[in-house]
Design a protein around this motif. Structure first.
Motif, PDB file in Angstrom:
ATOM      1  N   TYR A 106       0.803  -1.231   0.000  1.00 20.74           N
ATOM      2  CA  TYR A 106       0.000   0.000   0.000  1.00 20.74           C
ATOM      3  C   TYR A 106       0.839   1.286   0.000  1.00 20.74           C
ATOM      4  O   TYR A 106       0.279   2.378   0.044  1.00 20.74           O
ATOM      5  CB  TYR A 106      -0.937   0.012   1.216  1.00 20.74           C
ATOM      6  CG  TYR A 106      -2.278  -0.606   0.900  1.00 20.74           C
ATOM      7  CD1 TYR A 106      -2.432  -1.991   0.810  1.00 20.74           C
ATOM      8  CD2 TYR A 106      -3.393   0.194   0.662  1.00 20.74           C
ATOM      9  CE1 TYR A 106      -3.654  -2.552   0.500  1.00 20.74           C
ATOM     10  CE2 TYR A 106      -4.624  -0.360   0.358  1.00 20.74           C
ATOM     11  CZ  TYR A 106      -4.746  -1.730   0.277  1.00 20.74           C
ATOM     12  OH  TYR A 106      -5.955  -2.278  -0.038  1.00 20.74           O
ATOM     13  N   ALA A 107       2.158   1.157  -0.060  1.00 26.23           N
ATOM     14  CA  ALA A 107       3.012   2.341   0.084  1.00 26.23           C
ATOM     15  C   ALA A 107       2.686   3.410  -0.959  1.00 26.23           C
ATOM     16  O   ALA A 107       2.721   4.609  -0.680  1.00 26.23           O
ATOM     17  CB  ALA A 107       4.475   1.946   0.003  1.00 26.23           C
ATOM     18  N   GLY A 108       2.342   2.987  -2.164  1.00 31.35           N
ATOM     19  CA  GLY A 108       2.097   3.943  -3.234  1.00 31.35           C
ATOM     20  C   GLY A 108       0.653   4.391  -3.340  1.00 31.35           C
ATOM     21  O   GLY A 108       0.319   5.281  -4.127  1.00 31.35           O
ATOM     22  N   VAL A 109      -0.227   3.762  -2.553  1.00 29.82           N
ATOM     23  CA  VAL A 109      -1.646   4.132  -2.596  1.00 29.82           C
ATOM     24  C   VAL A 109      -1.830   5.467  -1.888  1.00 29.82           C
ATOM     25  O   VAL A 109      -1.281   5.690  -0.809  1.00 29.82           O
ATOM     26  CB  VAL A 109      -2.503   3.031  -1.930  1.00 29.82           C
ATOM     27  CG1 VAL A 109      -3.946   3.491  -1.759  1.00 29.82           C
ATOM     28  CG2 VAL A 109      -2.432   1.747  -2.752  1.00 29.82           C
ATOM     29  N   ASN A 110      -2.627   6.351  -2.494  1.00 28.72           N
ATOM     30  CA  ASN A 110      -2.804   7.694  -1.939  1.00 28.72           C
ATOM     31  C   ASN A 110      -4.163   7.814  -1.242  1.00 28.72           C
ATOM     32  O   ASN A 110      -5.216   7.783  -1.883  1.00 28.72           O
ATOM     33  CB  ASN A 110      -2.685   8.731  -3.058  1.00 28.72           C
ATOM     34  CG  ASN A 110      -2.492  10.129  -2.496  1.00 28.72           C
ATOM     35  OD1 ASN A 110      -2.828  10.398  -1.342  1.00 28.72           O
ATOM     36  ND2 ASN A 110      -1.939  11.014  -3.304  1.00 28.72           N
ATOM     37  N   GLY A 111      -4.107   7.940   0.088  1.00 25.15           N
ATOM     38  CA  GLY A 111      -5.332   8.066   0.878  1.00 25.15           C
ATOM     39  C   GLY A 111      -6.052   9.385   0.667  1.00 25.15           C
ATOM     40  O   GLY A 111      -7.069   9.649   1.304  1.00 25.15           O
ATOM     41  N   LEU A 112      -5.549  10.191  -0.238  1.00 22.97           N
ATOM     42  CA  LEU A 112      -6.150  11.505  -0.509  1.00 22.97           C
ATOM     43  C   LEU A 112      -7.503  11.379  -1.202  1.00 22.97           C
ATOM     44  O   LEU A 112      -8.370  12.226  -1.021  1.00 22.97           O
ATOM     45  CB  LEU A 112      -5.173  12.304  -1.389  1.00 22.97           C
ATOM     46  CG  LEU A 112      -5.540  13.707  -1.831  1.00 22.97           C
ATOM     47  CD1 LEU A 112      -5.805  14.606  -0.639  1.00 22.97           C
ATOM     48  CD2 LEU A 112      -4.384  14.290  -2.655  1.00 22.97           C
ATOM     49  N   ASP A 113      -7.697  10.341  -1.997  1.00 20.77           N
ATOM     50  CA  ASP A 113      -8.913  10.280  -2.820  1.00 20.77           C
ATOM     51  C   ASP A 113      -9.568   8.909  -2.756  1.00 20.77           C
ATOM     52  O   ASP A 113      -9.102   7.949  -3.363  1.00 20.77           O
ATOM     53  CB  ASP A 113      -8.569  10.634  -4.268  1.00 20.77           C
ATOM     54  CG  ASP A 113      -9.817  10.850  -5.117  1.00 20.77           C
ATOM     55  OD1 ASP A 113     -10.908  10.350  -4.749  1.00 20.77           O
ATOM     56  OD2 ASP A 113      -9.698  11.522  -6.167  1.00 20.77           O
TER      57      ASP A 113
END
Ligand SMILES: *Cc1c(COP(=O)(O)O)cnc(C)c1O
Length: 501
Positions: free
Chosen positions: A70-77
């Protein structure tokens, strides 16, 4: 740009074989390993602050794999990465069930205790402004509240109203807290427990006073919430007073997962009485040319690595697992407190209800900071806590499950007893009273570069901010300075260390 100024370590790269591309990966990782060798260990329980080791085989590997996924997953959206919502809701639900929440409880996953505390204060400020028309908000804090709340007051423009604590119990008198509440109060904070002494503030009384005054009450259970929440499932913790959202008047609560949840760093939960209250802390913006923004935290782009790693660890350890770990820590904590009381020259401050210990000296010949230096030489890190707000100089111990083995507890007590004997022989570090008087006359706001240089030199700090191996003399000077002057000088030390190379 990061550029090495040192030759590669001896254990470094192999020459690439013919036809094999040298991507430098071995060299890169070897360099990181070599750098880490100069740090204190994060495992094994001998570093008794900053790090938390459950001592469970395989957990690190699981957490690392989840983090990497999940390191590259962006919790922004959430419209692009809906899985983030699933993980966050699951984690918030676990925290709410453990800590007195109900069907109306809402929460947010944050990057750590400081961010949770900042958001609790920001939310309360906005709530006070919108609902009560408070324009010059105050934050009521027992002097033992975590520094993160002072940071929040500084960043978000609240005035701190300090409440003293009892010099023996290190908890505030509820009547004094009640008296500090007024029409400008946005939030009052109770610690469960406090970081410095591990004691529980009278949460029920403080929350009742807050409810009566119509102000919000935050419980800072950052360090102890996960631990105490599980410990009280056992007979050993059954006598603990209620400290969570089940207490009438408590409107928010912070609990760090990267402490006694033993998850990788970057994981905390902030719970609110309900979603309406939580909403006051959110930021929404739709009038710029970019994407519509809704931020529940201080970050924009937000790696989902810590979230996924935390979820994996919570899922793997589970309620029963955490309860066992809490019991192990509880027994070690009790043995350590009893053992420390038996060491001639040491005493435990307050009555720590949780897994923390503040160890002070019993007589003037034992300097706690010299004890810390001796312990460091023996392979332990005990965290120096300079005298402040009625608390004498002491050493902080965070007891984690890895330290709970009988061997480790015994070794710690034996080494501590020896360290005290050596500290007694060494004698306490004394600071020249003339120096203290001169420092007291300085105006921290008006120090020029030369005076800063001079002051740092007198404290034993090198021109490049280098600190000596034995820290007791530096800490003695730091402790003798007026806090404002210390706050002026400390960033100068750090600033000298952090510079581009
Ligand atoms: C650790 C701690 C914090 C701050 O948390 P970080 O994760 O270090 O940012 C706040 N309050 C208490 C009581 C803590 O122990």
């Amino acid at each position: 740009m990061i550029r090495s100024t040192q030759p590669p370590p001896a254990s470094g790269p192999q020459e690439p074989q013919d036809g094999e591309a040298d991507t430098g990966e071995d060299r890169i990782l070897a360099r990181l390993r070599a750098l880490r060798a100069g740090d204190l260990p994060v495992k094994g329980g001998r570093t008794m602050a900053y790090v938390y080791d459950p001592g469970l085989a395989g957990l690190d590997e699981l957490a690392a794999a989840a983090h990497a996924a999940y390191a590259g997953v962006n919790g922004l959206d959430m419209t692009v990465f809906p899985s983030v919502v699933v993980l966050e809701n699951d984690i918030v639900g676990r925290a709410a069930r453990l800590l007195g929440g109900d069907a109306t409880t809402a929460g947010t996953f944050t990057s750590g205790g400081t961010e949770s505390c900042l958001l609790a204060v920001l939310t309360a400020r906005e709530h006070a402004r919108v609902v009560r028309g408070v324009t010059r908000p105050q934050l009521v804090l027992p002097v033992t509240a975590h520094a993160a709340f002072h940071k929040a007051a500084h960043l978000f423009g609240l005035d701190v109203v300090s409440v003293p604590v009892d010099p023996v119990s290190f908890t505030p008198d509820p009547a004094a807290v009640r008296a500090a509440l007024g029409p400008r109060t946005a939030l009052v904070v109770a610690s469960a427990p406090s970081y410095a002494h591990g004691v529980l503030d009278p949460v029920a009384e403080i929350a009742a006073a807050a409810a009566e005054a119509g102000v919000l009450c935050h419980v800072d259970a950052c360090i102890g919430g996960w631990y105490l929440g599980h410990l009280r499932r056992t007979g050993e913790g059954a006598g603990l007073p209620a400290f969570d959202l089940s207490v009438p008047g408590v409107t928010s609560l912070s609990v760090d997962l990267h402490k006694y949840g033993y998850t990788p760093k970057g994981a905390s939960v902030l719970l609110f009485r309900d979603a309406g209250l939580r909403r006051h802390g959110w930021f929404a913006h739709a009038s710029w040319p970019g994407y519509p923004v809704v931020n529940a935290t201080l970050q924009g782009t937000k790696s989902a690595g810590p979230l996924a790693a935390a979820w994996a660890v919570l899922e793997r350890v589970g309620t029963e697992g955490y309860t066992e770990l809490a019991l192990r820590v509880h027994h070690a904590h009790r043995a350590l407190c009893a053992g420390i009381e038996e060491i001639d020259g040491l005493r435990v401050l307050g009555g720590p209800a949780a897994s923390l210990i503040a160890v002070a000296a019993e007589d003037e010949d034992v300097d706690p900071f010299v004890v810390a230096d001796e312990m460091r030489a023996a392979g332990w890190y005990l965290q120096p806590q300079p005298a402040a707000a009625g608390s004498p100089a002491n050493l902080h111990l965070t007891v984690t499950a890895a330290a709970a083995g009988a061997g480790t507890v015994r070794a710690l007590l034996d080494d501590l007893a020896r360290a005290v004997v050596r500290a007694r022989a060494h004698g306490p570090v004394r600071v020249d009273p003339a120096l203290v008087a001169a420092a007291g006359a300085l105006d921290p706001e008006r120090l020029g570069p030369q005076e800063v240089e001079q002051a740092l030199g007198l404290a034993g700090v090198g021109p490049d901010g280098a600190l000596p191996e034995r820290m007791a003399p530096v800490l003695a000077v730091l402790q003798a300075l007026p806090p404002r002057l210390a706050e002026r000088l400390l960033p100068e030390v750090i600033g000298r260390r952090y510079r581009a190379v």
